[in-house]
Scaffold this active site. Structure first.
Site, PDB file in Angstrom:
ATOM      1  N   CYS A  17       0.828  -1.206   0.000  1.00  0.00           N
ATOM      2  CA  CYS A  17       0.000   0.000   0.000  1.00  0.00           C
ATOM      3  C   CYS A  17       0.863   1.257   0.000  1.00  0.00           C
ATOM      4  O   CYS A  17       2.054   1.233   0.309  1.00  0.00           O
ATOM      5  CB  CYS A  17      -0.919  -0.007   1.221  1.00  0.00           C
ATOM      6  SG  CYS A  17      -2.332   1.117   1.057  1.00  0.00           S
ATOM      7  N   ASP A 139      -6.336  -3.014  11.153  1.00  0.00           N
ATOM      8  CA  ASP A 139      -5.190  -2.140  11.352  1.00  0.00           C
ATOM      9  C   ASP A 139      -5.158  -1.733  12.816  1.00  0.00           C
ATOM     10  O   ASP A 139      -6.077  -2.039  13.589  1.00  0.00           O
ATOM     11  CB  ASP A 139      -5.315  -0.915  10.437  1.00  0.00           C
ATOM     12  CG  ASP A 139      -3.993  -0.211  10.198  1.00  0.00           C
ATOM     13  OD1 ASP A 139      -2.979  -0.609  10.801  1.00  0.00           O
ATOM     14  OD2 ASP A 139      -3.976   0.754   9.412  1.00  0.00           O
TER      15      ASP A 139
END
Length: 220
Positions: A17, A139
């Site tokens: 990412c 996350d």
């Protein structure tokens, strides 16, 4: 005939990412990444404009997915990115609800920022709240930060039943991703700061090491 164990061996998918440069995208694809995350969140140091995102998309070889990441974004802006960049998947990393996420008629991942106080039932509730999501991305909750904190959370809080349906993120790097996969066995792992030279600039050698560690975990 091949041993049965090889026939059923699963492969952990890998998303890199925060890609901001064509050369980093190509390095990740060459190393074996399954997906690349492009950030459309203006407050992020890894944010892209549409022109740069299109350049990255156009440079990629086949079978590498583009994931467009948004945080509490205006609906019109999301629609613009969908129309121009043509991502394969959307990722919502803010406080969006299921109605917001589902309105674009595209597959999406919903990020959940896991606090230190989270219990397994909390994560199961998040999953129930987003029935149309392809998966949840877990996350680490960092106050005032929507992802990219570089910190991991307690993987033991993840209910075993959820593990095959999550993307594991938060503080992963080449040194700990093998342990993370062996502990959790997620569908996919997601890394950004853990393979960077500086924010938005990837370290190609670290990407290779990260992917190698994932493959080692899959083989074990």
């Amino acid at each position: 005939a091949r041993p049965a164990s090889l026939l059923i061996m699963r492969r952990t998918r890998i998303k890199i990412c925060g890609i901001t440069r064509v050369e980093d995208a190509l390095a990740a694809a060459s190393a074996g990444a399954d997906a690349l995350g492009l950030v459309f969140y203006s407050s992020s140091p890894r944010a892209l404009d549409i022109a740069h995102a299109e350049a990255i998309r156009d440079a990629l070889p086949p079978f590498v997915s583009i994931v467009a990441l948004f945080v509490n974004e205006d609906v019109g802006r999301v629609a613009e990115v969908i129309a121009t960049v043509r991502p394969d998947l959307l990722q919502f990393h803010g406080d969006e609800d299921t109605r917001y996420c589902a309105q674009f008629a595209m597959p999406y991942i919903k990020a959940v920022r896991v606090p230190a106080t989270a219990a397994p039932d909390d994560l199961l509730k998040y999953e129930a709240d987003f029935p149309s999501a392809k998966m949840l991305l877990l996350d680490t909750l960092a106050p005032g930060v929507y992802g990219g904190s570089g910190e991991s959370f307690n993987w033991g809080v993840i209910p075993a039943v959820m593990c095959p349906r999550i993307v594991l993120s938060g503080g992963l790097n080449p040194a700990n991703v093998e342990q993370a996969i062996r502990s959790v066995r997620p569908w996919a792992v997601d890394v950004s700061s853990g393979v960077e030279l500086q924010k938005g600039v990837k370290d190609h050698r670290q990407i290779e090491h990260f992917i190698e560690a994932v493959r080692n975990a899959d083989a074990g």
